[in-house]
Enzyme design. Structure first.
Site, mmCIF file in Angstrom:
data_model
loop_
_atom_site.group_PDB
_atom_site.id
_atom_site.type_symbol
_atom_site.label_atom_id
_atom_site.label_comp_id
_atom_site.label_asym_id
_atom_site.label_seq_id
_atom_site.Cartn_x
_atom_site.Cartn_y
_atom_site.Cartn_z
ATOM 1 N N THR A 65 -28.230 17.756 60.067
ATOM 2 C CA THR A 65 -28.327 19.204 60.541
ATOM 3 C C THR A 65 -27.408 19.955 61.184
ATOM 4 O OG1 THR A 65 -30.784 18.342 60.855
ATOM 5 C CG2 THR A 65 -30.046 20.467 62.012
ATOM 6 N N TYR A 152 -28.641 4.748 61.119
ATOM 7 C CA TYR A 152 -29.373 5.998 60.768
ATOM 8 C C TYR A 152 -29.534 5.646 59.142
ATOM 9 C CZ TYR A 152 -29.924 11.168 59.654
ATOM 10 O OH TYR A 152 -30.358 12.305 59.089
ATOM 11 N N LYS A 180 -32.711 5.604 63.710
ATOM 12 C CA LYS A 180 -33.151 7.007 63.277
ATOM 13 C C LYS A 180 -33.625 6.675 61.767
ATOM 14 C CE LYS A 180 -32.342 11.805 62.180
ATOM 15 N NZ LYS A 180 -31.618 12.863 62.166
ATOM 16 N N ILE A 220 -35.553 12.024 66.387
ATOM 17 C CA ILE A 220 -34.619 12.929 66.432
ATOM 18 C C ILE A 220 -34.942 13.903 65.311
ATOM 19 C CG2 ILE A 220 -32.046 12.633 65.997
ATOM 20 C CD1 ILE A 220 -31.812 10.006 66.824
#
Length: 309
Positions: A65, A152, A180, A220
């Site tokens: 992001t 992640y 995540k 998250i």
């Protein structure tokens, strides 16, 4: 594991943040106008301060992001340092991605010179390593890292999925503390939660309710830039067992989450934040600004969130 490695891990544990539960914001990186699209550090700091004051657990900087792939190593560290100047270190996680082991470890060392809560690390992208390769990669990072490591798993960006046995083995490492989870496998998610060796935070915004209900630690989330109070209330209600009220909030938030991903993230999110006067709408090429149709739909969706009692 060598005695020196054991000593290193013990030291990390003594100084580390052990609990990563809660609502973390996957922070955008604002850019200035102009051909070079320089990072807008004042806007970054104002947004980071605002989110922390609104009660979010913390911020993840330089993730997908945050358009980290479009930032130089120097810019990534500038973003991190600017965030740490206004946000307590235990509320900042730094993103770390790459496909060159030496370069990744070099950046990890630079991050480790700062005080952060942890590093959020993807598998190597593009090269699509085997599961054994993924184990080796994360073991090297976990051994070298001065701060806790969060996995992640995001196969649609990296091209490789971290399979459940791989995740379970990595979860046993004392310096790997959370994940995540964008793997899209509910059975694997539930098994990791049931194992209890690692905290599971969803990275898929629309899966926040289900992840929390099956015992996940939080999320998250990019969407939590907008009305973070509702995301926080949603988690608090689920913890309190008020599922009916939590479900109402979730289904009010769901159109927002969906609209924010109608085009590649973070273009719609930047449009929403720009409309609120928090940043300029700029993205780094080849990313493009959200279309007017998406922006208008998103703004209508945001208006419908007011008020929720």
């Amino acid at each position: 594991m060598s005695n020196s490695s054991n000593t290193h891990i013990k030291t990390v544990h003594q100084a580390r943040r052990d609990d990563f539960s809660g609502i973390w914001v996957a922070l955008i990186t604002p850019f200035c106008n102009g051909p070079d699209a320089a990072v807008d550090l004042p806007a970054l700091q104002a947004l980071a301060s605002k989110l922390i004051k609104e009660g979010v657990t913390g911020l993840v900087v330089c993730g997908s992001t945050g358009e980290a792939a479009a930032l130089s190593e120097e810019e990534q560290l500038q973003v991190l340092d600017a965030t740490l100047a206004v946000v307590p270190a235990h509320q900042v996680i730094m993103g770390l991605s790459g496909n060159h082991m030496g370069q990744v470890l070099h950046r990890l060392a630079a991050i480790g010179q700062r005080q952060v809560a942890g590093v959020l690390v993807t598998p190597p992208y593009y090269i699509r390593p085997s599961q054994a390769g993924i184990l080796h990669y994360f073991h090297e990072i976990a051994e070298a890292s001065a701060v806790p490591v969060l996995l992640y798993n995001i196969p649609y960006r990296t091209g490789v999925n971290m399979e459940l046995p791989t995740l379970q083995q990595l979860a046993k490492h004392p310096n790997i503390v959370a994940i995540k989870d964008c793997g899209g496998n509910l059975q694997a998610t539930m098994q990791l939660i049931m194992d209890g060796d690692i905290q599971v935070l969803t990275g898929e915004d629309h899966q926040l309710f289900s992840t929390l209900c099956v015992g996940g630690a939080g999320g998250i989330l990019a969407s939590a830039h907008v009305r973070p109070d509702l995301f926080l209330r949603l988690q608090a209600l689920i913890i309190a067992g008020e599922l009916a009220q939590a479900r109402i909030i979730f289904y009010r938030l769901l159109p927002l989450m969906q609209a924010l991903f109608d085009e590649p993230n973070p273009a719609p999110l930047k449009a929403a934040l720009a409309a609120s006067g928090l940043i300029q709408v700029n993205l780094r090429a080849p990313m493009q600004a959200a279309t007017s149709a998406t922006t208008e739909k998103l703004l209508r969706t945001m208006e419908q969130l007011e008020p929720i009692k």
